[in-house]
Motif scaffolding. Structure first.
Motif, PDB file in Angstrom:
ATOM      1  N   GLY A 196      -2.772   6.457  -2.585  1.00 38.80           N
ATOM      2  CA  GLY A 196      -3.295   5.606  -1.517  1.00 38.80           C
ATOM      3  C   GLY A 196      -3.595   4.192  -1.951  1.00 38.80           C
ATOM      4  N   GLU A 197      -3.873   3.367  -0.960  1.00 42.30           N
ATOM      5  CA  GLU A 197      -4.104   1.931  -1.200  1.00 42.30           C
ATOM      6  C   GLU A 197      -5.153   1.660  -2.262  1.00 42.30           C
ATOM      7  OE1 GLU A 197      -4.146  -1.014   2.143  1.00 42.30           O
ATOM      8  OE2 GLU A 197      -4.155   0.836   3.333  1.00 42.30           O
ATOM      9  N   GLN A 198      -6.244   2.425  -2.256  1.00 45.97           N
ATOM     10  CA  GLN A 198      -7.321   2.167  -3.208  1.00 45.97           C
ATOM     11  C   GLN A 198      -6.921   2.418  -4.655  1.00 45.97           C
ATOM     12  OE1 GLN A 198      -7.146   4.227  -0.690  1.00 45.97           O
ATOM     13  NE2 GLN A 198      -8.040   6.205  -1.116  1.00 45.97           N
ATOM     14  N   TYR A 230      -3.380  -0.367  -7.341  1.00 47.92           N
ATOM     15  CA  TYR A 230      -3.445  -1.456  -8.322  1.00 47.92           C
ATOM     16  C   TYR A 230      -4.560  -1.275  -9.346  1.00 47.92           C
ATOM     17  CZ  TYR A 230      -0.278  -3.335  -4.924  1.00 47.92           C
ATOM     18  OH  TYR A 230       0.775  -3.476  -4.069  1.00 47.92           O
ATOM     19  N   LYS A 231      -5.114  -0.082  -9.428  1.00 44.69           N
ATOM     20  CA  LYS A 231      -6.138   0.197 -10.427  1.00 44.69           C
ATOM     21  C   LYS A 231      -5.498   0.460 -11.780  1.00 44.69           C
ATOM     22  CE  LYS A 231      -9.890   2.312  -7.837  1.00 44.69           C
ATOM     23  NZ  LYS A 231     -10.591   3.591  -7.617  1.00 44.69           N
ATOM     24  N   ASP A 233      -5.961   2.812 -14.384  1.00 46.21           N
ATOM     25  CA  ASP A 233      -6.643   4.098 -14.543  1.00 46.21           C
ATOM     26  C   ASP A 233      -5.812   4.993 -15.463  1.00 46.21           C
ATOM     27  OD1 ASP A 233      -7.769   6.611 -14.324  1.00 46.21           O
ATOM     28  OD2 ASP A 233      -7.702   6.679 -12.135  1.00 46.21           O
ATOM     29  N   PRO A 234      -6.254   5.172 -16.712  1.00 47.51           N
ATOM     30  CA  PRO A 234      -5.484   5.986 -17.654  1.00 47.51           C
ATOM     31  C   PRO A 234      -5.190   7.395 -17.139  1.00 47.51           C
ATOM     32  CG  PRO A 234      -7.181   4.771 -18.825  1.00 47.51           C
ATOM     33  CD  PRO A 234      -7.435   4.568 -17.352  1.00 47.51           C
ATOM     34  N   ALA A 235      -6.122   7.994 -16.407  1.00 48.52           N
ATOM     35  CA  ALA A 235      -5.882   9.342 -15.876  1.00 48.52           C
ATOM     36  C   ALA A 235      -4.744   9.325 -14.856  1.00 48.52           C
ATOM     37  CB  ALA A 235      -7.160   9.900 -15.252  1.00 48.52           C
ATOM     38  N   MET A 236      -4.721   8.298 -14.004  1.00 48.93           N
ATOM     39  CA  MET A 236      -3.633   8.177 -13.028  1.00 48.93           C
ATOM     40  C   MET A 236      -2.309   7.925 -13.740  1.00 48.93           C
ATOM     41  SD  MET A 236      -2.434   8.204  -9.993  1.00 48.93           S
ATOM     42  CE  MET A 236      -3.962   8.312  -9.094  1.00 48.93           C
ATOM     43  N   ASP A 237      -2.328   7.043 -14.742  1.00 49.76           N
ATOM     44  CA  ASP A 237      -1.110   6.778 -15.514  1.00 49.76           C
ATOM     45  C   ASP A 237      -0.564   8.067 -16.125  1.00 49.76           C
ATOM     46  OD1 ASP A 237      -1.605   4.133 -14.859  1.00 49.76           O
ATOM     47  OD2 ASP A 237      -2.166   3.526 -16.884  1.00 49.76           O
ATOM     48  N   ASP A 238      -1.473   8.887 -16.670  1.00 44.62           N
ATOM     49  CA  ASP A 238      -1.061  10.165 -17.265  1.00 44.62           C
ATOM     50  C   ASP A 238      -0.479  11.104 -16.220  1.00 44.62           C
ATOM     51  OD1 ASP A 238      -1.829   9.365 -19.810  1.00 44.62           O
ATOM     52  OD2 ASP A 238      -3.773  10.410 -19.731  1.00 44.62           O
ATOM     53  N   GLU A 239      -1.095  11.137 -15.040  1.00 44.80           N
ATOM     54  CA  GLU A 239      -0.577  12.011 -13.984  1.00 44.80           C
ATOM     55  C   GLU A 239       0.820  11.574 -13.540  1.00 44.80           C
ATOM     56  OE1 GLU A 239      -1.636  13.873  -9.613  1.00 44.80           O
ATOM     57  OE2 GLU A 239      -3.088  12.532 -10.547  1.00 44.80           O
ATOM     58  N   ARG A 262       5.062   0.414 -14.386  1.00 44.74           N
ATOM     59  CA  ARG A 262       3.871  -0.372 -14.701  1.00 44.74           C
ATOM     60  C   ARG A 262       2.690   0.531 -15.017  1.00 44.74           C
ATOM     61  NH1 ARG A 262       7.257  -3.746 -12.543  1.00 44.74           N
ATOM     62  NH2 ARG A 262       6.968  -5.968 -12.877  1.00 44.74           N
ATOM     63  N   ASN A 263       2.701   1.734 -14.477  1.00 45.92           N
ATOM     64  CA  ASN A 263       1.658   2.698 -14.787  1.00 45.92           C
ATOM     65  C   ASN A 263       1.945   3.442 -16.088  1.00 45.92           C
ATOM     66  OD1 ASN A 263       1.631   2.636 -11.558  1.00 45.92           O
ATOM     67  ND2 ASN A 263      -0.403   3.148 -12.311  1.00 45.92           N
ATOM     68  N   ILE A 264       3.114   4.039 -16.193  1.00 42.17           N
ATOM     69  CA  ILE A 264       3.329   4.939 -17.328  1.00 42.17           C
ATOM     70  C   ILE A 264       3.635   4.205 -18.630  1.00 42.17           C
ATOM     71  CG2 ILE A 264       4.023   6.795 -15.783  1.00 42.17           C
ATOM     72  CD1 ILE A 264       6.879   6.499 -16.748  1.00 42.17           C
TER      73      ILE A 264
END
Length: 191
Positions: free
Chosen positions: A16-18, A21-22, A24-30, A69-71
């Protein structure tokens, strides 16, 4: 086998939008765990069949422009499929497929232009944000800020380290005096 719908559903509904652009290492890992193989396939040119309809292109742009950009955060690989994303975005824009995607997710058709180190692409991104995402003031502000950085330096100085580029004295001064955040604030105050 991951489908375009899997990517779009994850990015729009789970993140989602929130979360877009964060840092967040946990999100990057997911993302790495769930979509790392798809990102590699996209970078290898194996997902061009996704670019035959608006939702497929949206998924392709997320996989080639956003997920890296995340991973690969902080690495040159973050930008490794930018040219693929830019090409797909320009093709989709020529067909006006962005207009068939509603809401804030439309911005993902314009972000490859915003991530380009080419002033013409930056100008086009600002125009598209203004005309096809009216009211999206934050997006418009960031588009203008990216364009200002390219207008000033011809490249994004904050990518220099990851890309193993030597920073020029003016770029070093810029980074030491607030960098992109300073550009944003200057444009915000001027508006």
């Amino acid at each position: 086998m991951t489908t375009p719908s899997d990517v779009v559903s994850f990015w729009l509904n789970e993140v989602g939008e929130q979360g877009w652009y964060k840092s967040d290492p946990a999100m990057d890992d997911e993302i790495r765990s769930r979509f790392g193989a798809v990102v590699e396939a996209g970078a290898a040119g194996e997902l061009t069949h996704w670019t035959t309809d608006p939702e497929g292109v949206l998924a392709y742009l997320i996989v080639t422009d956003q997920f890296p950009r995340n991973i690969y955060r902080g690495s040159s690989l973050s930008f490794s499929s930018d040219t693929l994303a830019l090409k797909a975005a320009k093709c989709a824009l020529s067909k006006e497929w962005d207009l068939r995607i509603s809401g804030p997710e439309r911005q993902f058709f314009y972000l490859p232009l915003m991530h380009s180190e080419n002033l013409c692409d930056q100008d086009r991104c600002v125009r598209l944000m203004l005309t096809r995402m009216p009211g999206a003031e934050s997006n418009i502000l960031h588009a203008r800020a990216h364009r200002e950085v390219i207008r000033t330096f011809g490249r994004f100085p904050y990518r220099n380290e990851a890309l193993d580029r030597v920073s020029r004295p003016a770029e070093l001064d810029y980074m030491q005096s607030g960098g992109y955040g300073r550009t944003l604030e200057t444009l915000r105050v001027a508006a």
